[in-house]
Design a protein around this motif. Structure first.
Motif, PDB file in Angstrom:
ATOM      1  N   LEU A  90       0.827  -1.202   0.000  1.00  0.00           N
ATOM      2  CA  LEU A  90       0.000   0.000   0.000  1.00  0.00           C
ATOM      3  C   LEU A  90       0.866   1.258   0.000  1.00  0.00           C
ATOM      4  O   LEU A  90       0.566   2.236  -0.673  1.00  0.00           O
ATOM      5  CB  LEU A  90      -0.913   0.005   1.230  1.00  0.00           C
ATOM      6  CG  LEU A  90      -2.174  -0.863   1.157  1.00  0.00           C
ATOM      7  CD1 LEU A  90      -2.847  -0.916   2.522  1.00  0.00           C
ATOM      8  CD2 LEU A  90      -3.138  -0.355   0.114  1.00  0.00           C
ATOM      9  N   GLN A  91       1.950   1.207   0.783  1.00  0.00           N
ATOM     10  CA  GLN A  91       2.835   2.362   0.845  1.00  0.00           C
ATOM     11  C   GLN A  91       3.590   2.559  -0.460  1.00  0.00           C
ATOM     12  O   GLN A  91       3.866   3.687  -0.861  1.00  0.00           O
ATOM     13  CB  GLN A  91       3.812   2.191   2.003  1.00  0.00           C
ATOM     14  CG  GLN A  91       3.147   2.259   3.370  1.00  0.00           C
ATOM     15  CD  GLN A  91       4.075   1.845   4.491  1.00  0.00           C
ATOM     16  OE1 GLN A  91       5.211   1.431   4.252  1.00  0.00           O
ATOM     17  NE2 GLN A  91       3.598   1.933   5.723  1.00  0.00           N
ATOM     18  N   ARG A  92       3.929   1.436  -1.135  1.00  0.00           N
ATOM     19  CA  ARG A  92       4.684   1.547  -2.392  1.00  0.00           C
ATOM     20  C   ARG A  92       3.812   2.021  -3.545  1.00  0.00           C
ATOM     21  O   ARG A  92       4.294   2.641  -4.486  1.00  0.00           O
ATOM     22  CB  ARG A  92       5.305   0.182  -2.758  1.00  0.00           C
ATOM     23  CG  ARG A  92       6.472  -0.214  -1.877  1.00  0.00           C
ATOM     24  CD  ARG A  92       7.250  -1.336  -2.516  1.00  0.00           C
ATOM     25  NE  ARG A  92       6.438  -2.494  -2.778  1.00  0.00           N
ATOM     26  CZ  ARG A  92       6.322  -3.521  -1.942  1.00  0.00           C
ATOM     27  NH1 ARG A  92       6.965  -3.503  -0.789  1.00  0.00           N
ATOM     28  NH2 ARG A  92       5.577  -4.563  -2.251  1.00  0.00           N
ATOM     29  N   LEU A  93       2.510   1.681  -3.478  1.00  0.00           N
ATOM     30  CA  LEU A  93       1.619   2.087  -4.563  1.00  0.00           C
ATOM     31  C   LEU A  93       1.561   3.611  -4.642  1.00  0.00           C
ATOM     32  O   LEU A  93       1.518   4.305  -3.621  1.00  0.00           O
ATOM     33  CB  LEU A  93       0.207   1.559  -4.318  1.00  0.00           C
ATOM     34  CG  LEU A  93      -0.014   0.060  -4.575  1.00  0.00           C
ATOM     35  CD1 LEU A  93      -1.411  -0.328  -4.142  1.00  0.00           C
ATOM     36  CD2 LEU A  93       0.174  -0.279  -6.037  1.00  0.00           C
ATOM     37  N   GLU A 146      -5.164  10.158  -4.605  1.00  0.00           N
ATOM     38  CA  GLU A 146      -6.277  10.704  -3.832  1.00  0.00           C
ATOM     39  C   GLU A 146      -7.056   9.616  -3.101  1.00  0.00           C
ATOM     40  O   GLU A 146      -8.282   9.573  -3.125  1.00  0.00           O
ATOM     41  CB  GLU A 146      -7.215  11.485  -4.751  1.00  0.00           C
ATOM     42  CG  GLU A 146      -6.571  12.681  -5.394  1.00  0.00           C
ATOM     43  CD  GLU A 146      -6.064  13.686  -4.370  1.00  0.00           C
ATOM     44  OE1 GLU A 146      -6.688  13.819  -3.317  1.00  0.00           O
ATOM     45  OE2 GLU A 146      -5.037  14.333  -4.642  1.00  0.00           O
ATOM     46  N   GLY A 147      -6.339   8.683  -2.451  1.00  0.00           N
ATOM     47  CA  GLY A 147      -6.993   7.666  -1.644  1.00  0.00           C
ATOM     48  C   GLY A 147      -7.487   6.460  -2.407  1.00  0.00           C
ATOM     49  O   GLY A 147      -8.013   5.525  -1.802  1.00  0.00           O
ATOM     50  N   LYS A 159     -17.471   5.525  -8.022  1.00  0.00           N
ATOM     51  CA  LYS A 159     -17.496   6.568  -9.062  1.00  0.00           C
ATOM     52  C   LYS A 159     -17.312   7.964  -8.467  1.00  0.00           C
ATOM     53  O   LYS A 159     -16.617   8.800  -9.041  1.00  0.00           O
ATOM     54  CB  LYS A 159     -18.808   6.459  -9.850  1.00  0.00           C
ATOM     55  CG  LYS A 159     -18.935   5.160 -10.653  1.00  0.00           C
ATOM     56  CD  LYS A 159     -20.151   5.155 -11.541  1.00  0.00           C
ATOM     57  CE  LYS A 159     -21.454   5.043 -10.792  1.00  0.00           C
ATOM     58  NZ  LYS A 159     -21.615   3.710 -10.117  1.00  0.00           N
ATOM     59  N   GLU A 160     -17.929   8.228  -7.306  1.00  0.00           N
ATOM     60  CA  GLU A 160     -17.773   9.565  -6.726  1.00  0.00           C
ATOM     61  C   GLU A 160     -16.341   9.787  -6.237  1.00  0.00           C
ATOM     62  O   GLU A 160     -15.819  10.908  -6.329  1.00  0.00           O
ATOM     63  CB  GLU A 160     -18.757   9.775  -5.572  1.00  0.00           C
ATOM     64  CG  GLU A 160     -18.700  11.191  -5.022  1.00  0.00           C
ATOM     65  CD  GLU A 160     -19.895  11.559  -4.158  1.00  0.00           C
ATOM     66  OE1 GLU A 160     -19.869  12.669  -3.568  1.00  0.00           O
ATOM     67  OE2 GLU A 160     -20.843  10.754  -4.063  1.00  0.00           O
ATOM     68  N   ARG A 161     -15.691   8.750  -5.722  1.00  0.00           N
ATOM     69  CA  ARG A 161     -14.295   8.891  -5.300  1.00  0.00           C
ATOM     70  C   ARG A 161     -13.404   9.245  -6.492  1.00  0.00           C
ATOM     71  O   ARG A 161     -12.489  10.064  -6.380  1.00  0.00           O
ATOM     72  CB  ARG A 161     -13.805   7.599  -4.654  1.00  0.00           C
ATOM     73  CG  ARG A 161     -14.347   7.348  -3.255  1.00  0.00           C
ATOM     74  CD  ARG A 161     -13.756   6.064  -2.674  1.00  0.00           C
ATOM     75  NE  ARG A 161     -14.293   5.779  -1.375  1.00  0.00           N
ATOM     76  CZ  ARG A 161     -13.808   6.245  -0.222  1.00  0.00           C
ATOM     77  NH1 ARG A 161     -12.759   7.051  -0.254  1.00  0.00           N
ATOM     78  NH2 ARG A 161     -14.363   5.923   0.921  1.00  0.00           N
ATOM     79  N   LEU A 178      -5.683  -5.741  -0.623  1.00  0.00           N
ATOM     80  CA  LEU A 178      -5.180  -4.378  -0.463  1.00  0.00           C
ATOM     81  C   LEU A 178      -6.267  -3.433   0.039  1.00  0.00           C
ATOM     82  O   LEU A 178      -6.042  -2.629   0.938  1.00  0.00           O
ATOM     83  CB  LEU A 178      -4.630  -3.872  -1.796  1.00  0.00           C
ATOM     84  CG  LEU A 178      -3.282  -4.431  -2.257  1.00  0.00           C
ATOM     85  CD1 LEU A 178      -2.987  -3.945  -3.673  1.00  0.00           C
ATOM     86  CD2 LEU A 178      -2.178  -3.996  -1.322  1.00  0.00           C
ATOM     87  N   LEU A 179      -7.451  -3.544  -0.555  1.00  0.00           N
ATOM     88  CA  LEU A 179      -8.558  -2.692  -0.132  1.00  0.00           C
ATOM     89  C   LEU A 179      -8.949  -2.979   1.305  1.00  0.00           C
ATOM     90  O   LEU A 179      -9.195  -2.058   2.093  1.00  0.00           O
ATOM     91  CB  LEU A 179      -9.760  -2.900  -1.058  1.00  0.00           C
ATOM     92  CG  LEU A 179      -9.660  -2.271  -2.449  1.00  0.00           C
ATOM     93  CD1 LEU A 179     -10.706  -2.873  -3.373  1.00  0.00           C
ATOM     94  CD2 LEU A 179      -9.833  -0.761  -2.374  1.00  0.00           C
TER      95      LEU A 179
END
Length: 455
Positions: A132-135, A139-140, A175-177, A321-322
């Motif tokens: 997660l840190q490497r990705l 914007e989240g 979609k909103e994200r 990951l999620l």
């Protein structure tokens, strides 16, 4: 695992080393404290098995040094009856467990295996956090799958432009994200981000909400109100579920997109607006055009840059990951210093195979539910993370491990011995002949398996 075995009794050391090696571990054996301390530095074992009493300062010194070097490494103490109290005290200082002499080697091997599996789970969770840190964070948004990398590539390319974007995806895909990420990466991130769900309002209210109204424009219009179009000036207007927009409102929206002008309800004054428009749809709009529920000219006006979002079932590898990102986002410790809970590897395997019809939103709800209902354990329960009704029959249990071959063979041998004794009425000589072994070997095996001939 690489195991450091510190034991000065040769018989125990040799037989336990053989058993651990047969189970697939790499064993480094030493017989005194100084050698054990040196091995901690040189060999960096994954787990330590140490006798409390041996030449030198003994197992307590090995424990203290191991904890100092690596607090996460498990140390299992080997103790005689007289030093059980000392072993219990040592557990308060960081020892993971203790075994008391005399012990069965297979019981120690099983104990080591349990610590090994816990270590694997912790390592997998650390790897997820590192991934997660490497990705590259957008914007989240989280995703390492090829499908999401395509989304990120398109998002990076189109975000700095003023082009109208149509986000396509099933409900719950985020979609909103994505729309918010487009806004924040645009040339107008300091402007307002105004969102409107076209499915949430009836036609009469939707038009007033979109364009605003003057006082007295209709019965309940007690004061003037700015619409979402006007509020989005200098920023971004996000129209979610645009496929649910009534045709009469579509006509007025088309003019806004073409001319960037509008009028409030009840007003004859035309206003101009500088805004970027992002729309989202949960159904293919081309089909809606063919079905007569969506205007073709509006479709071409908003479909300048299509941005399709994949459903979660097509995002191979992203569930773990999620889930990790959501645990870190929603976890609230109940006690000071409490670490976030984990998800067992077998449960994660099932979660990766579950189709998630509600997509990321369903996964998010599952994580929040599991965190709220978690017990005292360090793992989130599977029944809170996956549906238990008949909605899904696509997964079968994936065993975390299977019994070691030596255990299966041992059980089979014991059963075979009992069967021979039954056939001969408990006669040792005849049983040995049936089995093709000597009476002495039979006696040793019966003793090893704890089989009472009289019984």
């Amino acid at each position: 695992m690489k195991i450091l075995l510190a034991e000065d009794e040769v018989t125990i050391a040799v037989t336990l080393t053989d058993s651990l090696t047969d189970a697939g571990h790499q064993v480094v054996h030493v017989s005194d404290t100084d050698a054990a301390l040196a091995s901690l530095e040189a060999d960096a074992p994954d787990l330590v098995l140490t006798d409390i009493r041996m030449p030198g300062k003994g197992g307590m010194a090995v424990l203290e040094r191991s904890v100092a070097l690596d607090p996460t490494r498990a140390v299992i103490l080997i103790t005689g009856y007289a030093s059980v109290d000392q072993a219990v005290e040592a557990m308060s200082k960081g020892a993971a467990w203790y075994v008391q002499k005399p012990f069965r080697n297979d019981a120690v091997v099983d104990l080591v295996g349990r610590f090994g599996r816990s270590r694997e789970i912790e390592a997998e969770n650390r790897e997820l956090k590192q991934r997660l840190q490497r990705l590259e964070s957008i914007e989240g948004l989280v995703g390492a799958s090829p499908a999401m990398q395509k989304v990120f590539d398109r998002l990076r390319t189109v975000a700095p432009t003023e082009a109208t974007v149509l986000i396509e995806g099933e409900s719950g895909t985020g979609k909103e994200r994505v729309a918010l990420a487009l806004h924040r990466l645009s040339s107008r991130p300091d402007g307002p981000f105004i969102a409107l769900s076209c499915a949430a309002l009836p036609e009469s209210l939707l038009e007033a909400e979109l364009f605003g109204h003057e006082k007295g424009a209709f019965t309940d219009a007690h004061r003037e109100k700015k619409g979402r179009v006007e509020l989005a000036g200098g920023g971004t207007l996000f129209l979610d579920d645009i496929d649910d927009m009534p045709l009469t409102v579509q006509v007025k929206l088309l003019r806004v997109l073409q001319e960037r002008t509008f009028e409030r309800l009840g007003s004859e004054r035309t206003q101009t607006v500088d805004m970027r428009v992002i729309a989202a749809t949960k159904v293919p709009l081309r089909e809606a055009v063919r079905g007569g529920t969506f205007r073709e000219d509006l479709f071409y006006r908003i479909n300048v840059v299509p941005l399709p979002l994949p459903p979660l079932r097509d995002r191979a590898g992203d569930v773990a990951l999620l889930a990790q990102a959501m645990i870190e986002r929603y976890f609230q410790p109940r006690t000071a210093g409490e670490a976030p809970p984990t998800i067992a590897r077998t449960t994660l395997q099932l979660m990766e195979r579950y189709p998630w019809p509600g997509n990321v939103r369903e996964l998010e709800n599952a994580i929040q539910r599991a965190l709220a209902l978690r017990g005292d354990g360090r793992e989130l329960a599977r029944e809170h993370l996956l549906p238990i009704d008949d909605r899904w029959r696509g997964a079968t249990e994936v065993p975390e491990t299977i019994a070691p071959l030596r255990e299966v063979l041992r059980e089979a041998e014991a059963e075979h011995l009992r069967r021979a004794l039954e056939l001969t009425g408990g006669h040792r000589t005849q049983s040995a002949e049936l089995l093709g072994i000597s009476r002495k070997v039979l006696w040793e095996k019966l003793k090893d398996h704890g089989i009472d001939v009289e019984e």
